[in-house]
Design an enzyme around this catalytic site. Structure first.
Site, mmCIF file in Angstrom:
data_model
loop_
_atom_site.group_PDB
_atom_site.id
_atom_site.type_symbol
_atom_site.label_atom_id
_atom_site.label_comp_id
_atom_site.label_asym_id
_atom_site.label_seq_id
_atom_site.Cartn_x
_atom_site.Cartn_y
_atom_site.Cartn_z
ATOM 1 N N ARG A 30 0.824 -1.239 0.000
ATOM 2 C CA ARG A 30 0.000 0.000 0.000
ATOM 3 C C ARG A 30 0.845 1.271 0.000
ATOM 4 N NH1 ARG A 30 -2.956 -2.941 3.938
ATOM 5 N NH2 ARG A 30 -4.657 -4.049 2.928
ATOM 6 N N LYS A 43 2.556 11.368 -11.417
ATOM 7 C CA LYS A 43 1.718 10.470 -12.221
ATOM 8 C C LYS A 43 2.479 9.164 -12.405
ATOM 9 C CE LYS A 43 -1.289 13.479 -14.917
ATOM 10 N NZ LYS A 43 -1.644 13.969 -16.269
ATOM 11 N N GLU A 99 8.783 18.676 -25.241
ATOM 12 C CA GLU A 99 8.071 18.942 -23.975
ATOM 13 C C GLU A 99 8.584 20.235 -23.337
ATOM 14 O OE1 GLU A 99 5.484 17.481 -22.525
ATOM 15 O OE2 GLU A 99 5.395 15.431 -23.295
ATOM 16 N N LYS A 145 6.423 23.065 -13.703
ATOM 17 C CA LYS A 145 5.590 21.889 -13.421
ATOM 18 C C LYS A 145 5.248 21.807 -11.939
ATOM 19 C CE LYS A 145 4.435 17.255 -14.387
ATOM 20 N NZ LYS A 145 4.586 16.047 -15.135
ATOM 21 N N GLU A 195 -5.165 16.806 -11.260
ATOM 22 C CA GLU A 195 -5.709 17.193 -12.574
ATOM 23 C C GLU A 195 -7.233 17.343 -12.574
ATOM 24 O OE1 GLU A 195 -3.623 15.474 -15.991
ATOM 25 O OE2 GLU A 195 -5.429 15.812 -17.169
ATOM 26 N N ARG A 228 -3.984 21.610 -14.038
ATOM 27 C CA ARG A 228 -2.932 20.674 -14.448
ATOM 28 C C ARG A 228 -3.136 20.218 -15.898
ATOM 29 N NH1 ARG A 228 0.106 15.871 -11.080
ATOM 30 N NH2 ARG A 228 1.383 15.171 -12.821
ATOM 31 N N ASN A 240 -1.224 19.085 -20.792
ATOM 32 C CA ASN A 240 -1.614 18.192 -21.893
ATOM 33 C C ASN A 240 -1.638 18.896 -23.246
ATOM 34 O OD1 ASN A 240 -1.950 16.142 -20.038
ATOM 35 N ND2 ASN A 240 -4.122 16.607 -19.712
ATOM 36 N N HIS A 286 -1.131 17.009 -26.442
ATOM 37 C CA HIS A 286 -1.193 15.579 -26.116
ATOM 38 C C HIS A 286 -2.484 14.907 -26.571
ATOM 39 C CE1 HIS A 286 2.342 16.605 -23.854
ATOM 40 N NE2 HIS A 286 2.469 15.392 -23.364
ATOM 41 N N HIS A 321 -1.154 11.899 -28.436
ATOM 42 C CA HIS A 321 -1.364 10.519 -27.958
ATOM 43 C C HIS A 321 -2.109 9.689 -28.993
ATOM 44 C CE1 HIS A 321 -0.865 11.113 -23.312
ATOM 45 N NE2 HIS A 321 0.283 10.985 -23.936
ATOM 46 N N HIS A 362 7.701 9.904 -28.451
ATOM 47 C CA HIS A 362 6.637 10.640 -27.775
ATOM 48 C C HIS A 362 6.718 12.141 -28.087
ATOM 49 C CE1 HIS A 362 3.744 11.821 -24.751
ATOM 50 N NE2 HIS A 362 4.644 12.607 -24.182
HETATM 51 N N1 GLY Z 1 2.547 14.769 -18.115
HETATM 52 C C1 GLY Z 1 1.470 15.589 -17.732
HETATM 53 C C2 GLY Z 1 1.260 15.665 -16.249
HETATM 54 O O1 GLY Z 1 2.112 15.251 -15.495
HETATM 55 O O2 GLY Z 1 0.244 16.120 -15.817
#
Ligand code: GLY
Length: 364
Positions: free
Chosen positions: A126, A148, A190, A232, A242, A246, A250, A253, A257, A270
């Site tokens: 956990r 993430k 990025e 960031k 998010e 946040r 994207n 993206h 994506h 990417h």
């Molecule tokens: N890669 C986008 C984020 O971390 O929200």
């Protein structure tokens, strides 16, 4: 040689440091940091075979000299291995190494491994603490920061995961010396994104630094990595999970994506898909009267200067492209959600765009 920068990431319920410094993997800084975080043994490192001797063995040797027991797990690279089956190997590795609830796991590698090991750390017993040591530019400016973690399913990318913050992120720009140029450029996509979503002067600074960055001047790379991590960290501080702002991360993206998925992750890196995605989303913004043509031109020019692709592959089968968009986490209630640029340095998130506008912007 650039100095060590310590950037604190202060979130509502936790706080950790991002350390950025030339040679921090070899000059004792990383070892000190790991020693300060250790509460149990062994410290478990997870890395790729090609990175073992270069980065992990020296760290383990130094830690063992301090009397600390370490254990190393090796996992092969590749997005196609970012699976639940792969997670089983990592979980078993943790269990066999004797990781307990006070354990410390250290991931040394790119974004794919960082996402996987982060998710393993989030869920093993956990939650055990983990440290990110990202060795690609993409991972240094994005994947390793912000918590993430995920693995892919056959149905889509990053569909199973958790928000789980690391205990520290340690970035040594020297690792970029051995990164293939295509990977470096991919990471720079990025980096350029941060200028577009947040800071026009940073966008301009990047264009000014282009030659130094592409020739891997570690002073310049350290500077831009620090700015990206600051941006960031600020965004993640405002919205860790998010729910709102946040989403600006994207930008590029939604289309990017879908391009990656529709080409089965075989054609584009990417960052290359994101570069095309950013110009595509600027074209969509133009159609909606949000993005001025001059802004699209600026974005396209900057990306091209860094040798990144910008043209949407019109030959892509439309059905596969839209199916991939539908499976994406950003699609809500069947509506395609976009981040659209009003100018360089200012974007709008949560913009719903119809399939028809996307078709007219990209496939006509
Ligand atoms: N890669 C986008 C984020 O971390 O929200």
């Amino acid at each position: 040689m650039s100095q060590l920068s310590i950037l604190p990431v202060r979130l509502a319920e936790r706080e950790y440091d991002i350390g950025i410094g030339d040679h921090l993997l070899t000059n004792g800084v990383a070892v000190e940091h790991l020693l300060s975080l250790r509460q149990s043994e062994p410290i478990v490192f997870v890395t790729h075979p090609a990175l073992l001797l270069r980065y992990v063995t020296p760290l383990v040797t130094s830690l063992e000299k301090e009397g600390v027991r370490c254990h190393t797990l090796v996992y092969p690279p590749g997005e196609h291995r970012k699976t639940l089956a792969g997670m089983m190997k990592i979980y078993s590795g943790f269990a066999q190494a004797g990781v307990d609830r006070k354990g410390l796991v250290v991931v040394v590698g790119g974004g794919v491994l960082g996402d996987m090991v982060g998710f393993a750390a989030a869920t093993f017993m956990r939650g055990v603490r983990f440290v990110q040591i990202p060795t690609t530019l993409l991972a240094q400016v994005d994947a390793s920061v912000g918590g993430k973690t995920a693995v892919d399913l056959p149905e889509g990318k990053n569909l199973v995961g958790a928000f789980y913050q690391p205990s520290a992120v340690l970035i040594d720009p020297q690792t970029l010396n051995s990164l293939p140029l295509r990977e470096l450029r991919s990471g720079l996509a990025e980096v350029i994104k941060y200028g577009i979503i947040w800071d026009k002067s940073f966008f301009e600074r990047l264009r000014f630094l282009r030659k130094s960055l592409l020739s891997r001047d570690t002073e310049a790379l350290g500077e831009i990595i620090r700015v990206c991590c600051e941006i960031k960290a600020e965004v993640v501080k405002q919205d860790e999970t998010e729910q709102n702002v946040r989403a600006i991360l994207n930008f590029g993206h939604t289309v990017g994506h879908a391009i990656e998925a529709a080409t089965h992750y075989k054609v584009y890196k990417h960052g290359e898909a994101i570069a095309i995605g950013m110009v595509s989303e600027a074209l969509i913004g133009e159609k909606l009267g949000i993005t001025p043509m001059t802004v699209t031109a600026e974005i396209e020019a900057a990306l091209s200067e860094f040798g990144l692709p910008t043209r949407f592959p019109k030959s892509l089968p439309q059905t596969e492209f839209f199916d991939a968009m539908m499976q994406d986490k950003k699609t809500v209630f069947g509506e395609f959600k976009f981040v659209l640029a009003e100018e360089v340095g200012r974007v709008l998130y949560g913009q719903t765009v119809s399939r028809e506008v996307i078709e007219r912007s990209l496939f006509d």
